[in-house]
Scaffold this motif. Structure first.
Motif, PDB file in Angstrom:
ATOM      1  N   LEU A 113       4.569  -0.426  -8.005  1.00 47.57           N
ATOM      2  CA  LEU A 113       3.252  -0.460  -7.368  1.00 47.57           C
ATOM      3  C   LEU A 113       3.283  -1.133  -6.007  1.00 47.57           C
ATOM      4  CD1 LEU A 113       1.037  -1.473 -10.431  1.00 47.57           C
ATOM      5  CD2 LEU A 113       1.567   0.819  -9.591  1.00 47.57           C
ATOM      6  N   VAL A 114       4.393  -1.802  -5.704  1.00 47.50           N
ATOM      7  CA  VAL A 114       4.476  -2.555  -4.451  1.00 47.50           C
ATOM      8  C   VAL A 114       4.382  -1.634  -3.239  1.00 47.50           C
ATOM      9  CG1 VAL A 114       5.988  -3.972  -3.010  1.00 47.50           C
ATOM     10  CG2 VAL A 114       5.721  -4.493  -5.452  1.00 47.50           C
ATOM     11  N   GLU A 115       5.087  -0.498  -3.275  1.00 47.91           N
ATOM     12  CA  GLU A 115       5.072   0.394  -2.107  1.00 47.91           C
ATOM     13  C   GLU A 115       3.678   0.917  -1.788  1.00 47.91           C
ATOM     14  OE1 GLU A 115       7.190   4.492  -0.406  1.00 47.91           O
ATOM     15  OE2 GLU A 115       7.934   3.537  -2.241  1.00 47.91           O
ATOM     16  N   PRO A 116       2.942   1.503  -2.754  1.00 44.56           N
ATOM     17  CA  PRO A 116       1.582   1.936  -2.425  1.00 44.56           C
ATOM     18  C   PRO A 116       0.662   0.773  -2.062  1.00 44.56           C
ATOM     19  CG  PRO A 116       2.017   2.208  -4.772  1.00 44.56           C
ATOM     20  CD  PRO A 116       3.318   1.915  -4.119  1.00 44.56           C
ATOM     21  N   LEU A 117       0.905  -0.398  -2.652  1.00 46.45           N
ATOM     22  CA  LEU A 117       0.108  -1.584  -2.313  1.00 46.45           C
ATOM     23  C   LEU A 117       0.320  -1.963  -0.849  1.00 46.45           C
ATOM     24  CD1 LEU A 117      -1.603  -4.101  -3.112  1.00 46.45           C
ATOM     25  CD2 LEU A 117       0.559  -5.198  -3.762  1.00 46.45           C
ATOM     26  N   LEU A 118       1.579  -2.019  -0.415  1.00 44.80           N
ATOM     27  CA  LEU A 118       1.879  -2.388   0.969  1.00 44.80           C
ATOM     28  C   LEU A 118       1.383  -1.328   1.954  1.00 44.80           C
ATOM     29  CD1 LEU A 118       5.448  -3.939   0.626  1.00 44.80           C
ATOM     30  CD2 LEU A 118       3.240  -5.106   0.792  1.00 44.80           C
ATOM     31  N   SER A 154       0.114  -8.792 -12.296  1.00 41.15           N
ATOM     32  CA  SER A 154      -0.448  -8.234 -11.065  1.00 41.15           C
ATOM     33  C   SER A 154       0.556  -8.219  -9.928  1.00 41.15           C
ATOM     34  CB  SER A 154      -1.686  -9.040 -10.638  1.00 41.15           C
ATOM     35  OG  SER A 154      -1.318 -10.353 -10.238  1.00 41.15           O
ATOM     36  N   ALA A 155       0.263  -7.354  -8.976  1.00 48.56           N
ATOM     37  CA  ALA A 155       0.961  -7.326  -7.692  1.00 48.56           C
ATOM     38  C   ALA A 155      -0.106  -7.450  -6.621  1.00 48.56           C
ATOM     39  CB  ALA A 155       1.736  -6.023  -7.519  1.00 48.56           C
ATOM     40  N   ALA A 156       0.163  -8.247  -5.593  1.00 51.10           N
ATOM     41  CA  ALA A 156      -0.829  -8.459  -4.538  1.00 51.10           C
ATOM     42  C   ALA A 156      -0.121  -8.670  -3.207  1.00 51.10           C
ATOM     43  CB  ALA A 156      -1.713  -9.660  -4.862  1.00 51.10           C
ATOM     44  N   ALA A 157      -0.821  -8.332  -2.138  1.00 51.26           N
ATOM     45  CA  ALA A 157      -0.258  -8.502  -0.798  1.00 51.26           C
ATOM     46  C   ALA A 157      -1.366  -8.899   0.168  1.00 51.26           C
ATOM     47  CB  ALA A 157       0.411  -7.200  -0.331  1.00 51.26           C
ATOM     48  N   PRO A 158      -1.011  -9.667   1.197  1.00 49.07           N
ATOM     49  CA  PRO A 158      -2.021 -10.104   2.160  1.00 49.07           C
ATOM     50  C   PRO A 158      -2.387  -8.999   3.146  1.00 49.07           C
ATOM     51  CG  PRO A 158       0.122 -10.868   2.847  1.00 49.07           C
ATOM     52  CD  PRO A 158       0.324 -10.193   1.519  1.00 49.07           C
ATOM     53  N   ILE A 159      -3.580  -9.084   3.662  1.00 48.70           N
ATOM     54  CA  ILE A 159      -4.030  -8.225   4.762  1.00 48.70           C
ATOM     55  C   ILE A 159      -3.954  -9.086   6.010  1.00 48.70           C
ATOM     56  CG2 ILE A 159      -5.992  -6.972   5.734  1.00 48.70           C
ATOM     57  CD1 ILE A 159      -6.834  -6.516   2.725  1.00 48.70           C
ATOM     58  N   LEU A 160      -2.999  -8.801   6.856  1.00 51.79           N
ATOM     59  CA  LEU A 160      -2.706  -9.642   8.011  1.00 51.79           C
ATOM     60  C   LEU A 160      -3.324  -9.069   9.286  1.00 51.79           C
ATOM     61  CD1 LEU A 160       1.074 -10.321   7.279  1.00 51.79           C
ATOM     62  CD2 LEU A 160      -0.868 -11.807   6.732  1.00 51.79           C
ATOM     63  N   VAL A 161      -3.997  -9.937  10.027  1.00 51.79           N
ATOM     64  CA  VAL A 161      -4.532  -9.580  11.336  1.00 51.79           C
ATOM     65  C   VAL A 161      -4.086 -10.673  12.298  1.00 51.79           C
ATOM     66  CG1 VAL A 161      -6.601  -9.187  12.718  1.00 51.79           C
ATOM     67  CG2 VAL A 161      -6.524  -8.394  10.346  1.00 51.79           C
ATOM     68  N   ASP A 162      -3.264 -10.318  13.272  1.00 50.77           N
ATOM     69  CA  ASP A 162      -2.691 -11.286  14.215  1.00 50.77           C
ATOM     70  C   ASP A 162      -1.947 -12.397  13.484  1.00 50.77           C
ATOM     71  OD1 ASP A 162      -3.743  -9.885  16.402  1.00 50.77           O
ATOM     72  OD2 ASP A 162      -5.652 -10.956  16.275  1.00 50.77           O
ATOM     73  N   GLN A 188     -10.018   2.622  -2.916  1.00 46.18           N
ATOM     74  CA  GLN A 188     -10.205   3.848  -3.696  1.00 46.18           C
ATOM     75  C   GLN A 188      -8.915   4.658  -3.755  1.00 46.18           C
ATOM     76  OE1 GLN A 188     -13.682   5.394  -1.521  1.00 46.18           O
ATOM     77  NE2 GLN A 188     -14.836   5.215  -3.426  1.00 46.18           N
ATOM     78  N   GLU A 189      -8.225   4.751  -2.618  1.00 48.21           N
ATOM     79  CA  GLU A 189      -6.984   5.530  -2.577  1.00 48.21           C
ATOM     80  C   GLU A 189      -5.904   4.880  -3.443  1.00 48.21           C
ATOM     81  OE1 GLU A 189      -3.734   6.906   0.777  1.00 48.21           O
ATOM     82  OE2 GLU A 189      -5.873   6.979   1.279  1.00 48.21           O
ATOM     83  N   LEU A 190      -5.824   3.541  -3.394  1.00 50.86           N
ATOM     84  CA  LEU A 190      -4.829   2.846  -4.210  1.00 50.86           C
ATOM     85  C   LEU A 190      -5.151   3.008  -5.695  1.00 50.86           C
ATOM     86  CD1 LEU A 190      -2.330   1.026  -4.254  1.00 50.86           C
ATOM     87  CD2 LEU A 190      -3.847  -0.960  -4.040  1.00 50.86           C
ATOM     88  N   PHE A 191      -6.424   3.002  -6.028  1.00 51.35           N
ATOM     89  CA  PHE A 191      -6.831   3.204  -7.412  1.00 51.35           C
ATOM     90  C   PHE A 191      -6.447   4.603  -7.893  1.00 51.35           C
ATOM     91  CE2 PHE A 191     -10.112   4.940 -10.277  1.00 51.35           C
ATOM     92  CZ  PHE A 191      -9.893   4.145 -11.381  1.00 51.35           C
TER      93      PHE A 191
END
Length: 257
Positions: free
Chosen positions: A232-237, A202-210, A93-96
């Motif tokens: 858009l990369v900075e707010p995406l990251l 599009s721009a996309a980034a992974p959600i990394l856990v460990d 929601q915040e990114l949107f």
């Protein structure tokens, strides 16, 4: 569920699951004939089992008589683990709000990406992704973000397949795609330009856990605004870092798509 199996090797449970599995995001409603065809069952068998599933409210009928998933299954579906979506949704929601563009969350499901959440508006560019829908990994931003963080054996196996080419811009050459995935891993995000659908990037980034990519977050814009994609990369990251942190330290134990 009553009834015996007259088809060798197929139990009643297998048949029922094949009926339910015939529905997907692209086929939310089916005629009985289409349902029998997609489930691989004789029409008479499908008719009998559909009647029982309707009685249990696992299936229902649309006004035009076509079959669709019933409320009973929807209620059961709400009991499935939804921790990842719950934790990530505020960041979507915040990114949107920050970008004003379509935002979606996806996980890997086999050789495809499964979209588990989405925030969009009528003013944003139309996109093909939908919650509960699946798309190939290599032409999508979220798919590339996930594929880049898979083990080498998985990536090699994926690239060895005959890859779909949804548009003339889709990268399907194994060597070129492997180099792009290496770049995605090095920079931490993926950019795509009309690879899944003409007119969108599009721009996309992974959600990394460990160190493992448990999901990917993507933003889709019109190709007319392709020059704006890097901003858009900075707010995406920022969003993916926030989701990664809350997933690694959730308020309550456990998370899942």
């Amino acid at each position: 569920m009553a009834g015996g199996s007259r088809e060798p090797g197929r139990s009643v449970t297998s048949k029922v699951l094949s009926i339910l599995g015939a529905f997907d995001a692209a086929h939310p409603q089916l005629t009985l004939t289409d349902l029998a065809r997609r489930s691989g069952l004789p029409l008479s068998t499908a008719h009998r089992l559909v009647g029982e599933l309707e009685e249990w409210q696992a299936l229902s009928r649309a006004p035009d008589g076509r079959l669709r998933v019933g409320l009973r299954l929807w209620e059961l579906g709400q009991l499935a683990p939804g921790r990842l979506r719950e934790l990530a949704h505020p960041w979507l929601q915040e990114l949107f709000v920050t970008t004003g563009e379509n935002v979606h969350l996806a996980v890997r499901d086999g050789l495809e990406v499964l979209y588990v959440d989405k925030v969009n508006s009528r003013r944003a560019v139309p996109i093909v992704s939908r919650t509960g829908g699946r798309l190939p990994m290599h032409p999508t931003g979220v798919g590339k973000a996930l594929l880049a963080y898979e083990p080498d054996w998985f990536v090699k196996s994926y690239l060895a397949r005959k890859l779909e080419r949804p548009t003339g811009h889709t990268i399907t050459e194994p060597g070129r795609l492997a180099r792009e995935l290496a770049a995605v891993r090095a920079q931490g995000y993926a950019l795509t330009y009309e690879e899944m659908t003409l007119g969108t990037c599009s721009a996309a980034a992974p959600i990394l856990v460990d160190g493992r990519a448990v999901a990917a977050l993507g933003v889709v814009v019109s190709y007319r605004r392709a020059r704006e994609l890097p901003r858009l990369v900075e707010p995406l990251l920022t969003a993916t870092a926030g989701i990664s942190k809350v997933c690694a330290n959730p308020p309550a134990a456990g998370y899942g798509p």
